[in-house]
Motif scaffolding. Structure first.
Motif, PDB file in Angstrom:
ATOM      1  N   GLY A  45       0.804  -1.220   0.000  1.00  0.00           N
ATOM      2  CA  GLY A  45       0.000   0.000   0.000  1.00  0.00           C
ATOM      3  C   GLY A  45       0.839   1.273   0.000  1.00  0.00           C
ATOM      4  O   GLY A  45       0.288   2.380   0.036  1.00  0.00           O
ATOM      5  N   GLY A  46       2.180   1.128   0.000  1.00  0.00           N
ATOM      6  CA  GLY A  46       3.045   2.296  -0.089  1.00  0.00           C
ATOM      7  C   GLY A  46       3.444   2.875   1.255  1.00  0.00           C
ATOM      8  O   GLY A  46       4.128   3.888   1.322  1.00  0.00           O
ATOM      9  N   ARG A  47       3.056   2.234   2.332  1.00  0.00           N
ATOM     10  CA  ARG A  47       3.366   2.713   3.676  1.00  0.00           C
ATOM     11  C   ARG A  47       4.701   2.097   4.134  1.00  0.00           C
ATOM     12  O   ARG A  47       5.003   0.963   3.778  1.00  0.00           O
ATOM     13  N   LEU A  48       5.507   2.837   4.899  1.00  0.00           N
ATOM     14  CA  LEU A  48       6.708   2.240   5.481  1.00  0.00           C
ATOM     15  C   LEU A  48       6.314   1.511   6.761  1.00  0.00           C
ATOM     16  O   LEU A  48       5.576   2.049   7.591  1.00  0.00           O
ATOM     17  N   ALA A  49       6.785   0.289   6.902  1.00  0.00           N
ATOM     18  CA  ALA A  49       6.429  -0.493   8.089  1.00  0.00           C
ATOM     19  C   ALA A  49       7.648  -1.228   8.616  1.00  0.00           C
ATOM     20  O   ALA A  49       8.513  -1.658   7.853  1.00  0.00           O
ATOM     21  N   THR A  50       7.719  -1.339   9.922  1.00  0.00           N
ATOM     22  CA  THR A  50       8.795  -2.094  10.566  1.00  0.00           C
ATOM     23  C   THR A  50       8.183  -3.333  11.204  1.00  0.00           C
ATOM     24  O   THR A  50       7.182  -3.227  11.919  1.00  0.00           O
ATOM     25  N   VAL A  51       8.774  -4.484  10.906  1.00  0.00           N
ATOM     26  CA  VAL A  51       8.247  -5.730  11.497  1.00  0.00           C
ATOM     27  C   VAL A  51       9.368  -6.463  12.222  1.00  0.00           C
ATOM     28  O   VAL A  51      10.548  -6.276  11.916  1.00  0.00           O
ATOM     29  N   ARG A  52       8.963  -7.292  13.189  1.00  0.00           N
ATOM     30  CA  ARG A  52       9.947  -8.046  13.972  1.00  0.00           C
ATOM     31  C   ARG A  52      10.249  -9.367  13.273  1.00  0.00           C
ATOM     32  O   ARG A  52       9.356 -10.034  12.759  1.00  0.00           O
ATOM     33  N   LEU A  53      11.566  -9.758  13.293  1.00  0.00           N
ATOM     34  CA  LEU A  53      11.989 -10.982  12.613  1.00  0.00           C
ATOM     35  C   LEU A  53      12.250 -12.130  13.571  1.00  0.00           C
ATOM     36  O   LEU A  53      12.194 -13.283  13.184  1.00  0.00           O
ATOM     37  N   ILE A  54      12.637 -11.837  14.784  1.00  0.00           N
ATOM     38  CA  ILE A  54      13.168 -12.885  15.657  1.00  0.00           C
ATOM     39  C   ILE A  54      12.242 -13.084  16.857  1.00  0.00           C
ATOM     40  O   ILE A  54      11.425 -12.210  17.157  1.00  0.00           O
ATOM     41  N   PRO A  55      12.359 -14.239  17.529  1.00  0.00           N
ATOM     42  CA  PRO A  55      11.467 -14.489  18.669  1.00  0.00           C
ATOM     43  C   PRO A  55      11.674 -13.468  19.785  1.00  0.00           C
ATOM     44  O   PRO A  55      12.794 -12.993  19.997  1.00  0.00           O
ATOM     45  N   GLU A  56      10.605 -13.149  20.494  1.00  0.00           N
ATOM     46  CA  GLU A  56      10.733 -12.332  21.704  1.00  0.00           C
ATOM     47  C   GLU A  56      11.665 -13.091  22.646  1.00  0.00           C
ATOM     48  O   GLU A  56      11.578 -14.312  22.769  1.00  0.00           O
ATOM     49  N   GLY A  57      12.579 -12.400  23.271  1.00  0.00           N
ATOM     50  CA  GLY A  57      13.432 -13.050  24.262  1.00  0.00           C
ATOM     51  C   GLY A  57      14.766 -13.525  23.710  1.00  0.00           C
ATOM     52  O   GLY A  57      15.684 -13.800  24.486  1.00  0.00           O
ATOM     53  N   SER A  58      14.929 -13.649  22.387  1.00  0.00           N
ATOM     54  CA  SER A  58      16.238 -14.043  21.840  1.00  0.00           C
ATOM     55  C   SER A  58      17.223 -12.891  21.957  1.00  0.00           C
ATOM     56  O   SER A  58      16.860 -11.731  21.717  1.00  0.00           O
TER      57      SER A  58
END
Ligand code: MRU
Length: 370
Positions: free
Chosen positions: A308-321
């Motif tokens: 949709g043209g929006r900049l987004a940041t997503v998490r790649l790794i498990p919480e706690g690593s």
């Protein structure tokens, strides 16, 4: 170099004659955004937050940071404070220390009322010198590409890591300068662009730059280079540097060392675009280079543009690593075919460097910032 056909530098003095314009490189390749720096704090923040990055550009931005500081206060204390603040922003690229030495030398012995104009003059010269150096690196490096081109019918295949193009300098670039010269001279070439996790300077910046200049290129995941070299799909590698030791070891973006190892194993020439302000003649032992460690979020997350043209940041790794984020590594001189400097291609050794830069070999590292 051109942005949408318009000649553009990575840093400039605005029309008001004193504030400093930069490209906010965190927004590329998705948005071309500029920013205006008006204070020492702005300049320090731009370097620390990597709005500007790349060793030569960090030096140029620091030089203008001194100018902005002196506008507010031209005292000795303010000058020393400015240099200390700027020096602390990023530890690895020696260009920062080099540029601050140059600025100190230009203003220290002047009357207060002369300091600001002397500072702007020297900062401007540092920028022009950077461009001149990079043009010379381009000319010397293009001969290496030309020698390969004359021995093969298909395009020369160049691999590069991170971004050592015009965005990393004031203009022209270091590792990419030979590529631009060769391309402009009509040589057929293609560039393999390492994505360069975690910050993706290759995928975001090098690919964007090469695209703007019309240079054929392909972005590859960082782990791909060794495979391409085994298959004979890389003719030479050219990377940049943040600091070359007096003995010719090269500190550069994390992952450079692995590419040099793969190149050695596959007899692929491995060159480094090395402007003299990136050579630290005062430092012999590469283990003394401060290796920047950056925030965990750079490894844990990834940012991109949604459909949709929006900049987004997503998490790649498990919480706690846990996360480790070393920003640079050292490639030993024995893995380096040659350093492409403004004075020609120089062997990666103490003798060759001292022969090419006799005056720097004596002078470097002196002064109050050591
Ligand atoms: O962390 P960065 O983006 O500042 O790192 C940049 C690099 O490692 C470049 O290869 C180096 O500074 C040379 S730039 C001409």
């Amino acid at each position: 170099m051109n942005v949408n056909g318009v000649p553009t530098r990575s840093i400039w003095v605005e029309d008001d004659g004193w504030s400093v314009g930069i490209i906010d490189q965190r927004e590329l390749p998705h948005r071309f955004v500029t920013a205006r720096l008006t204070t020492l704090a702005d300049a320090a923040q731009a370097i620390a937050a990597m709005q500007v990055r790349g060793a030569p550009l960090i030096g140029a931005a620091a030089a203008y940071g001194v100018c902005l500081a002196l506008r507010a206060d031209a005292s000795d204390q303010a000058l020393e404070h400015a240099c200390a603040v700027l020096l602390a922003t990023r530890p690895t690229a020696v260009n920062l220390k080099w540029a601050l030495h140059e600025m100190m030398a230009a203003v220290r012995n002047r009357a207060r009322e002369e300091r600001m104009s002397a500072a702007y003059r020297r900062a401007g010269e540092i920028c022009e010198e950077d461009i001149g150096i990079n043009r010379a690196i381009g000319r010397h490096g293009a001969k290496l590409i030309s020698a390969i081109a004359s021995a093969k019918a298909s395009p020369v295949q160049v691999l590069t890591h991170c971004n050592a193009g015009w965005l990393a300098t004031v203009d022209v670039g270091t590792a990419l300068a030979p590529i631009y010269v060769a391309h402009d001279e009509g040589m057929r070439l293609h560039v393999w662009v390492d994505e360069t996790r975690p910050r993706n300077q290759g995928a975001a910046l090098t690919a964007w730059e090469l695209g703007q200049h019309g240079v054929p290129h392909t972005v590859i995941a960082d782990n791909t280079g060794g495979h391409l070299m085994q298959r004979g799909m890389v003719d030479l590698a050219i990377v940049g540097t943040d600091r070359v030791t007096a003995k010719g070891d090269v500190c550069n973006k994390i992952g450079t060392y692995l590419k040099a190892l793969a190149a050695k194993d596959n007899n692929v020439p491995f060159y480094v675009g090395a402007p003299s302000p990136s050579i630290d003649f005062a430092l012999e032992d590469a283990s003394d280079i401060p290796i920047e460690q950056r925030g965990a979020e750079e490894v844990a997350n990834i940012t991109g543009r949604t459909a949709g043209g929006r900049l987004a940041t997503v998490r790649l790794i498990p919480e706690g690593s846990g996360v480790a984020n070393y920003a640079f590594d050292v490639t030993p001189a024995r893995l380096i075919t040659g350093l492409i400097t403004e004075r020609g291609v120089v062997g990666a050794s103490q003798q060759a460097l001292a022969r090419a830069f006799p005056e720097r070999a004596v002078r470097s590292g002196s002064g109050p910032l050591r």
